[in-house]
Design a protein around this motif. Structure first.
Motif, mmCIF file in Angstrom:
data_model
loop_
_atom_site.group_PDB
_atom_site.id
_atom_site.type_symbol
_atom_site.label_atom_id
_atom_site.label_comp_id
_atom_site.label_asym_id
_atom_site.label_seq_id
_atom_site.Cartn_x
_atom_site.Cartn_y
_atom_site.Cartn_z
ATOM 1 N N ALA A 165 0.798 -1.234 0.000
ATOM 2 C CA ALA A 165 0.000 0.000 0.000
ATOM 3 C C ALA A 165 0.825 1.277 0.000
ATOM 4 C CB ALA A 165 -0.951 0.004 1.198
ATOM 5 N N ALA A 166 1.885 1.327 0.797
ATOM 6 C CA ALA A 166 2.638 2.579 0.944
ATOM 7 C C ALA A 166 3.455 2.879 -0.304
ATOM 8 C CB ALA A 166 3.545 2.504 2.167
ATOM 9 N N GLN A 167 3.447 4.145 -0.677
ATOM 10 C CA GLN A 167 4.201 4.660 -1.813
ATOM 11 C C GLN A 167 5.252 5.638 -1.283
ATOM 12 O OE1 GLN A 167 3.101 4.124 -5.253
ATOM 13 N NE2 GLN A 167 1.796 2.553 -4.364
ATOM 14 N N PRO A 168 6.285 5.940 -2.076
ATOM 15 C CA PRO A 168 7.240 6.959 -1.623
ATOM 16 C C PRO A 168 6.506 8.266 -1.309
ATOM 17 C CG PRO A 168 8.083 5.825 -3.551
ATOM 18 C CD PRO A 168 6.660 5.358 -3.354
ATOM 19 N N GLY A 169 6.847 8.870 -0.192
ATOM 20 C CA GLY A 169 6.196 10.109 0.224
ATOM 21 C C GLY A 169 5.021 9.906 1.154
ATOM 22 N N ASP A 170 4.546 8.665 1.302
ATOM 23 C CA ASP A 170 3.446 8.394 2.226
ATOM 24 C C ASP A 170 3.957 8.388 3.658
ATOM 25 O OD1 ASP A 170 1.739 8.119 0.095
ATOM 26 O OD2 ASP A 170 1.565 5.935 0.239
ATOM 27 N N SER A 171 3.062 8.625 4.574
ATOM 28 C CA SER A 171 3.367 8.594 5.994
ATOM 29 C C SER A 171 2.590 7.437 6.615
ATOM 30 C CB SER A 171 2.948 9.926 6.630
ATOM 31 O OG SER A 171 3.153 9.897 8.007
ATOM 32 N N VAL A 172 3.303 6.536 7.304
ATOM 33 C CA VAL A 172 2.673 5.373 7.937
ATOM 34 C C VAL A 172 2.721 5.566 9.442
ATOM 35 C CG1 VAL A 172 2.781 2.875 8.252
ATOM 36 C CG2 VAL A 172 3.344 3.871 6.025
ATOM 37 N N HIS A 173 1.580 5.389 10.071
ATOM 38 C CA HIS A 173 1.465 5.570 11.520
ATOM 39 C C HIS A 173 0.935 4.278 12.127
ATOM 40 C CE1 HIS A 173 -0.569 7.974 15.012
ATOM 41 N NE2 HIS A 173 0.378 7.168 15.430
#
Length: 159
Positions: free
Chosen positions: A33-41
């Motif tokens: 799901a995560a792409q470069p520039g995404d923020s994962v919390h």
């Protein structure tokens, strides 16, 4: 806890409790799901006060189980290390009801990801209580990842 949407990329919240299903959810976020520039919390909710079995509050001055040696930060860091170059993972450890805390943490999120515990046939038909509450009350899209689904979706590396 209020969370701000990042200036670039998406804001993804993932529920984490150290179980295999939450490991699968975090791996799915980092691997798919995560792409470069995404923020994962990652939100690792600590349960509210838990009494020791068979004791009264008067006999237990601290009112809860002593903390164990488990560290969600170390566990999450070990999973994160499997995905070099992928998004960093912010971690918070609020105390309370897991569904409520996840819904609150995802108020400004673009996506909420939780793991499901598909144990038996009956449980495969029903979502767990936390997953069900998140799907029902979250204001953002919710992805429920079973460990089986995560194994199919996350690319594996063969040595």
């Amino acid at each position: 806890m209020s969370s701000a949407t990042p200036a670039t990329g998406r804001f993804i919240v993932v529920g984490f409790d150290g179980s295999p299903s939450s490991d699968a959810a975090l791996r799915w976020v980092l691997g798919v799901a995560a792409q470069p520039g995404d923020s994962v919390h990652a939100v690792a909710v600590r349960p509210a006060e838990v009494r020791l079995p068979g004791t009264a509050w008067a006999l237990q001055p601290h009112g809860r189980r002593p903390p164990g040696q488990y560290s969600p930060r170390e566990h999450i860091a070990s999973i994160r290390s499997e995905f070099p170059g992928q998004a960093e993972v912010m971690i918070s450890t609020p105390q309370g009801d897991p569904a409520t805390e996840l819904i609150t943490a995802s108020t400004d999120a673009n996506l909420l990801v939780v793991g499901a515990r598909g144990a038996g046939r009956t449980q495969q038909l029903l979502l767990g209580s936390v997953s069900r509450e998140c799907v029902r009350y979250s204001r953002c899209p919710v992805v429920v990842v079973t460990p089986e689904a995560a194994r199919r979706l996350v690319p594996t590396t063969t040595a």
